[in-house]
Design an enzyme around this catalytic site. Structure first.
Site, PDB file in Angstrom:
ATOM      1  N   HIS A  41      -5.004  -1.346  -3.702  1.00  0.00           N
ATOM      2  CA  HIS A  41      -5.460  -0.194  -4.898  1.00  0.00           C
ATOM      3  C   HIS A  41      -4.687   0.851  -4.375  1.00  0.00           C
ATOM      4  O   HIS A  41      -4.782   1.255  -3.133  1.00  0.00           O
ATOM      5  CB  HIS A  41      -7.069   0.005  -4.498  1.00  0.00           C
ATOM      6  CG  HIS A  41      -7.482   1.124  -5.118  1.00  0.00           C
ATOM      7  ND1 HIS A  41      -8.061   2.391  -4.496  1.00  0.00           N
ATOM      8  CD2 HIS A  41      -7.730   1.369  -6.438  1.00  0.00           C
ATOM      9  CE1 HIS A  41      -8.337   3.095  -5.667  1.00  0.00           C
ATOM     10  NE2 HIS A  41      -8.497   2.593  -6.674  1.00  0.00           N
ATOM     11  N   HIS A  83      -2.153   8.890  -9.489  1.00  0.00           N
ATOM     12  CA  HIS A  83      -3.297   8.349  -9.615  1.00  0.00           C
ATOM     13  C   HIS A  83      -3.816   9.658 -10.786  1.00  0.00           C
ATOM     14  O   HIS A  83      -4.540   9.071 -11.800  1.00  0.00           O
ATOM     15  CB  HIS A  83      -4.172   8.290  -8.753  1.00  0.00           C
ATOM     16  CG  HIS A  83      -5.400   8.115  -9.091  1.00  0.00           C
ATOM     17  ND1 HIS A  83      -6.728   9.247  -9.367  1.00  0.00           N
ATOM     18  CD2 HIS A  83      -6.248   6.969  -9.459  1.00  0.00           C
ATOM     19  CE1 HIS A  83      -7.728   8.639  -9.778  1.00  0.00           C
ATOM     20  NE2 HIS A  83      -7.529   7.060  -9.671  1.00  0.00           N
TER      21      HIS A  83
END
Length: 353
Positions: A41, A83
């Site tokens: 992740h 992100h």
């Protein structure tokens, strides 16, 4: 007649899921068919600042099966790995370009050219007051590396795949495609261009594409005609991840039926599969995983963090046992890919259905 049609549709979805699992497990070196995939992740973000090339290199060294790339665009349309659509939480943009915030006080990546992005340094994620979101992780010091482009990150992973006895795939998320469209930019199209230019656009064993926005995935499937597996991410409505999407409705039977028409799997928040414990301390599991499997959908929940366990879960090991043994998910997004890989081997000695 209707029952027969429903049976054929259900069989087709199961066959699609079985074929995709076969392709993935045959195509990724060292990925045994008896365990789910481990998706790093934002890289090995439990150890190094998220979405930096060092975090991605470490994820590869820790033998993650796939490494995630969140992608946004610069003002000149270059896909970069970040992100958020904003820059201030993970870079030094406020000190390098102090007068470039919008009226809401945020610094938007799309307002900066690639040449300007090159001047920034990335650091561990910080809160608005400047303190670290995860204080026990890598120190939130001034950045040690920059913000990579998607092409640069693909080159890094491809190079490591060549030089090491391990193959890692890409797991690409298009962040806020509708926002980019409102700014005059085509995010899915830009991502597909990079994948084609790098030779990864048809590597169905090594690339997933994901989004919270159904329209972005439909664009990829029907306009770009991608052969790559597509994953519908599922948020909570309260997060306002995508204002036009009702994620509660998406988790209904009708919603999952619709998802199965254009996507190969779902990426639910882990608390949508596990809802806590009852008065006797027994884990309460929802039926979302079962209903997704009935429609032939893969299940890749997020996010597994050893330093941020769900309520009622006492250890990282118990979290994985619950999801691998009882829910039998097909993969997980983890900030600690080495630990998740070890636990997947411990708890998932089973053939994927």
């Amino acid at each position: 007649m209707q029952r027969s049609q429903n049976t054929r549709a259900r069989f087709s979805r199961h066959l699609k899921r079985a074929c995709l699992l076969f392709v993935l497990t045959q195509g990724v070196s060292a990925l045994a068919i008896e365990r789910p995939i481990i998706i790093a992740h934002r890289g090995a973000s439990g150890y190094l600042p998220e979405h930096t090339l060092p975090a991605k290199a470490m994820a590869h060294a820790l033998k993650a099966d796939f490494i995630e790339q969140d992608v946004v665009l610069t003002s000149d349309g270059v896909p970069i790995v970040l992100h958020d659509i904003n820059l201030e939480s993970t870079t030094d943009v406020a000190s390098v370009f102090p007068g470039r915030a919008r009226d809401d006080g945020r610094f938007y990546a799309i307002d900066f050219s690639l040449a300007e992005i090159r001047q920034l340094r990335a650091h561990e994620r910080r809160k608005p007051d400047g303190t670290a979101v995860f204080p026990e992780r890598f120190p939130a010091i001034d950045g040690l590396s920059g913000v990579p482009t998607l092409a640069e990150e693909i080159a890094l992973i491809e190079g490591l795949n060549h030089s090491r006895a391990h193959q890692a795939g890409l797991y690409v998320e298009m962040k806020a495609s509708a926002f980019h469209r409102s700014e005059g930019q085509d995010l899915p199209g830009a991502v597909m261009t990079v994948l084609k230019d790098s030779g990864w656009a048809d590597r169905t064993d090594l690339v997933f594409l994901q989004s919270f926005e159904p329209e972005a995935l439909r664009e990829l499937k029907y306009e770009h005609k991608t052969v790559l597996p597509l994953i519908q991410l599922i948020a909570e409505n309260a997060w306002d991840e995508s204002g036009s999407v009702d994620f509660d409705a998406m988790r209904s039977d009708a919603g999952l039926d619709a998802v199965a028409e254009y996507a190969d799997g779902i990426g639910p928040w882990l608390m949508q599969l596990y809802s806590g414990q009852d008065d006797e301390g027994k884990a309460q599991l929802t039926d979302l995983a079962r209903r997704a499997k009935e429609r032939g959908l893969l299940i890749h929940p997020y996010t597994f963090r050893a330093d941020q366990l769900p309520p009622g879960i006492d250890s990282f090991e118990e979290l994985h046992r619950l999801f691998f043994e009882e829910l039998e998910v097909d993969g997980v997004f983890s900030d600690f890919p080495d630990r998740s890989r070890t636990l997947s081997e411990r708890f998932s000695a089973r053939p994927l259905q």
